[in-house]
Design an enzyme around this catalytic site. Structure first.
Site, PDB file in Angstrom:
ATOM      1  CG  HIS A  22      -1.898   1.262   1.393  1.00  0.00           C
ATOM      2  ND1 HIS A  22      -2.957   1.473   1.016  1.00  0.00           N
ATOM      3  CD2 HIS A  22      -1.366   2.589   1.977  1.00  0.00           C
ATOM      4  CE1 HIS A  22      -3.477   2.569   1.213  1.00  0.00           C
ATOM      5  NE2 HIS A  22      -2.611   3.209   1.549  1.00  0.00           N
ATOM      6  CD  GLU A  23       1.830   3.759   3.642  1.00  0.00           C
ATOM      7  OE1 GLU A  23       2.270   4.767   2.994  1.00  0.00           O
ATOM      8  OE2 GLU A  23       0.732   3.450   4.304  1.00  0.00           O
ATOM      9  CG  HIS A  26       0.603   6.223  -0.897  1.00  0.00           C
ATOM     10  ND1 HIS A  26      -0.417   6.904  -1.312  1.00  0.00           N
ATOM     11  CD2 HIS A  26       0.144   5.452   0.385  1.00  0.00           C
ATOM     12  CE1 HIS A  26      -1.546   6.581  -0.695  1.00  0.00           C
ATOM     13  NE2 HIS A  26      -1.249   5.713   0.335  1.00  0.00           N
ATOM     14  CG  ASP A 205     -42.839 -33.759 -11.150  1.00  0.00           C
ATOM     15  OD1 ASP A 205     -41.424 -33.846 -11.370  1.00  0.00           O
ATOM     16  OD2 ASP A 205     -43.274 -34.599 -10.859  1.00  0.00           O
TER      17      ASP A 205
END
Length: 404
Positions: A22-23, A26, A205
């Site tokens: 995630h970092e 960035h 049925d």
């Protein structure tokens, strides 16, 4: 026990990798636009070790519950040197700043897509169109008592459903006029009528008919292990067909995007329900039953990962990690500082404000004054820390258990 501990460790490492990537999202976006990245760390607290390469210090900190990427001039309150000024984030175009702020969120979504794709081609994905209609698999006798969580007392002969003419293959659409879209709904409704006669609306049925069934009174154990009187009619569910659909490398791409969209929708609903679940988490610390869908911390998620590994449920293990990435992506979009969404909201405010000023013949006002946001930032940060600590305690004393 060995496979359980392996699962706990692997899932914890997966969470750490999720945070690190995630970092990295960035940092990669910042560098793409020529911004200066001062520090890139995984974890919080005291530094365990670090090293420097170019203008960036890389490292790990003692508490692996987060991470950060320090970009020069991210806000107006961030002091920059004369040498850093040309590379400061606040001096870059607004759209570049937003892309950088979205970098971690985009990385989480890409990770989720990759994980879901690996499950799609290696195992298969749940069929979104599987027929969940309550369908009778077998009819049988009704045990009068429940011995323990896994055992019922012996019984013989036909149960009420078979005596009433209910047969395997029948689809049950309602009980006493109450719609029962799943077999669990049928069981829940029947349990509420011990000793009574209920009317089942069934299809056989292609023909719909109503069948009266005399419900037996039996003893079953509730969630607290107490014996209670409920109703039973002696039917079991037919196995679902085509629950898992297998995909090749090509058709798995479309399936991955479709399934990710469904998971995003479910994650948004979970995120919206997040605040309402916190009181239940707090109550579970003092002995209340823990909701299986309650929020989990790194500790709780890792324990669930251990349970899945212990049962060789590796596809579910991977999907849990994918779901974590989607949750982090959406959570970081919440427009409150210090989350990424809060910083994005500030940039958009600057853009709208400056365009209004331009219409008035005024010059741009420059970066927003983050000082005015500090009370809100501190409040949100303290709430996040408090909730995080609360959930960790709950995960230690009363963890979520998928398998009882």
């Amino acid at each position: 026990m060995g496979s359980y501990l392996l699962g706990v460790v692997l899932f914890a490492l997966g969470i750490a990798a999720t945070i690190a990537l995630h970092e990295l999202g960035h940092m990669s976006a910042a560098r793409m636009f020529g911004m200066r990245v001062r520090r890139y760390f995984v974890g919080f607290g005291p530094t365990v070790f670090s090293w420097r390469k170019g203008h960036t210090e890389y490292g790990f900190k003692a508490v692996p519950l987060g991470g950060f990427c320090d970009i020069a001039g991210m806000t107006n309150q961030d002091e920059v040197t004369a040498e850093e000024a040309p590379f400061a984030m606040r001096n870059k175009p607004w759209w570049q700043r937003i892309i950088v702020l979205l970098g971690g969120i985009i990385m989480n979504i890409l990770l989720a897509l990759g994980l879901i794709y690996s499950v799609a081609v290696g195992y298969g994905l749940p069929n979104p169109n599987v027929d969940l209609t309550a369908t009778v698999g077998e009819t049988g006798c009704v045990a009068q008592k429940q011995v323990d969580a896994q055992t019922l007392s012996p019984c013989e002969g036909e149960g009420p459903a078979a005596q009433a003419g209910v047969a395997p293959g029948d689809k049950i659409y309602s009980v006493n006029g109450q719609a029962t879209p799943t077999f669990q709904d049928v069981a829940t409704e029947v349990r509420q009528h011990p000793g009574e006669t209920v009317t089942l609306e069934i299809e056989r049925d292609g023909q719909r008919m109503e069948v009266p069934v005399a419900v037996e009174s039996v003893q079953r154990l509730n969630a607290e292990g107490q014996s209670v009187t409920v109703g039973a009619i002696g039917v079991s569910s037919a196995p679902f067909k085509d629950v898992i659909l297998e995909y090749g490398p090509v058709d798995g791409i479309g399936a991955t995007f479709a399934f990710t969209g469904q998971m995003l929708g479910a994650t948004m609903q979970g995120l919206a329900a997040f605040p309402a679940k916190i009181p239940g988490v707090a109550a579970s610390i003092f002995g209340a039953q823990r909701d299986q869908e309650s929020p989990m911390s790194v500790v709780g998620a890792s324990r669930v990962g251990g349970e899945l590994a212990q049962r060789d449920s590796w596809p579910m293990f991977v999907m849990l990690l994918a779901n974590l990435n989607l949750f982090l992506a959406l959570f970081n979009l919440v427009p409150l500082p210090p989350l990424d969404g809060g910083h994005i909201a500030v940039v958009l405010y600057e853009v709208i404000r400056d365009r209004i000023r331009k219409l008035r013949g005024l010059a741009p006002a420059g970066p927003a004054n983050y000082t005015k946001l500090m009370p809100l930032t501190y409040t949100v940060a303290m709430l996040l820390l408090g909730v995080g600590a609360l959930v960790i305690v709950a995960d230690v004393v009363n963890p979520v258990k998928l398998f009882g």
